[in-house]
Motif scaffolding. Sequence first.
Motif, PDB file in Angstrom:
ATOM      1  N   LEU A   1     -17.502  10.076 -95.557  1.00 22.10           N
ATOM      2  CA  LEU A   1     -16.638   8.947 -95.270  1.00 22.10           C
ATOM      3  C   LEU A   1     -15.190   9.050 -95.931  1.00 22.10           C
ATOM      4  O   LEU A   1     -14.407   8.198 -95.503  1.00 22.10           O
ATOM      5  CB  LEU A   1     -17.438   7.583 -95.918  1.00 22.10           C
ATOM      6  N   VAL A   2     -15.144  10.054 -97.028  1.00 23.12           N
ATOM      7  CA  VAL A   2     -13.903  10.323 -97.650  1.00 23.12           C
ATOM      8  C   VAL A   2     -12.839  10.934 -96.269  1.00 23.12           C
ATOM      9  O   VAL A   2     -11.709  10.415 -96.273  1.00 23.12           O
ATOM     10  CB  VAL A   2     -13.819  11.308 -98.754  1.00 23.12           C
TER      11      VAL A   2
ATOM     12  N   MET B   1     -12.425   2.189 -88.307  1.00 23.33           N
ATOM     13  CA  MET B   1     -13.559   2.845 -89.376  1.00 23.33           C
ATOM     14  C   MET B   1     -15.058   2.931 -88.650  1.00 23.33           C
ATOM     15  O   MET B   1     -15.664   3.610 -88.524  1.00 23.33           O
ATOM     16  CB  MET B   1     -13.624   2.369 -90.813  1.00 23.33           C
TER      17      MET B   1
ATOM     18  N   GLY C   1     -12.243   8.271 -93.695  1.00 19.06           N
ATOM     19  CA  GLY C   1     -11.241   7.495 -94.070  1.00 19.06           C
ATOM     20  C   GLY C   1      -9.806   7.842 -94.051  1.00 19.06           C
ATOM     21  O   GLY C   1      -8.935   7.071 -93.656  1.00 19.06           O
ATOM     22  N   ILE C   2      -9.740   9.173 -94.175  1.00 22.02           N
ATOM     23  CA  ILE C   2      -8.323   9.749 -94.180  1.00 22.02           C
ATOM     24  C   ILE C   2      -7.863   9.804 -92.739  1.00 22.02           C
ATOM     25  O   ILE C   2      -6.791   9.317 -92.413  1.00 22.02           O
ATOM     26  CB  ILE C   2      -8.208  11.259 -94.741  1.00 22.02           C
TER      27      ILE C   2
ATOM     28  N   ASP D   1      -8.858   7.501 -90.619  1.00 21.66           N
ATOM     29  CA  ASP D   1      -8.718   6.286 -90.160  1.00 21.66           C
ATOM     30  C   ASP D   1      -7.287   5.737 -90.918  1.00 21.66           C
ATOM     31  O   ASP D   1      -6.525   5.138 -89.973  1.00 21.66           O
ATOM     32  CB  ASP D   1      -9.769   5.304 -90.964  1.00 21.66           C
ATOM     33  N   LEU D   2      -6.885   6.209 -91.726  1.00 24.25           N
ATOM     34  CA  LEU D   2      -5.714   5.775 -92.440  1.00 24.25           C
ATOM     35  C   LEU D   2      -4.307   6.461 -91.295  1.00 24.25           C
ATOM     36  O   LEU D   2      -3.493   5.782 -91.209  1.00 24.25           O
ATOM     37  CB  LEU D   2      -5.381   6.227 -93.711  1.00 24.25           C
TER      38      LEU D   2
ATOM     39  N   LEU E   1      -8.286  -1.925 -89.628  1.00 23.01           N
ATOM     40  CA  LEU E   1      -8.704  -0.890 -90.414  1.00 23.01           C
ATOM     41  C   LEU E   1     -10.508  -0.677 -90.361  1.00 23.01           C
ATOM     42  O   LEU E   1     -10.991   0.432 -90.168  1.00 23.01           O
ATOM     43  CB  LEU E   1      -8.361  -0.984 -92.037  1.00 23.01           C
ATOM     44  N   VAL E   2     -10.909  -1.974 -90.488  1.00 27.39           N
ATOM     45  CA  VAL E   2     -12.316  -2.006 -90.164  1.00 27.39           C
ATOM     46  C   VAL E   2     -12.769  -1.639 -89.051  1.00 27.39           C
ATOM     47  O   VAL E   2     -13.936  -0.895 -89.035  1.00 27.39           O
ATOM     48  CB  VAL E   2     -12.768  -3.388 -90.879  1.00 27.39           C
TER      49      VAL E   2
END
Length: 72
Positions: free
Chosen positions: A15-16, A57, A19-20, A22-23, A53-54
């Motif tokens: 998920l890290v 993700m 998440g990157i 995703d950003l 964002l959600v």
Amino acid sequence: MSGEVSVGGVYFPTLVFIGIIDLVIFSFFSSLMSIFGIYRFFAHRPLVDVAILVVLMGILVEFSSHLKAAML
């Protein structure tokens, strides 16, 4: 979605990395929305940003689980 990714012997949750990614996608998408003036249709821009964002993700997590299943 797999559990962990090893980078230099250090294990990070998947998920890290998702998440990157995703950003990065969100910043591009947010810039486009700002350039085209789409944010003016929403009363509360930060709430729209969190929602985007959600959703991104969720799409990336779903895509990564399908990608892992295709690799097996």
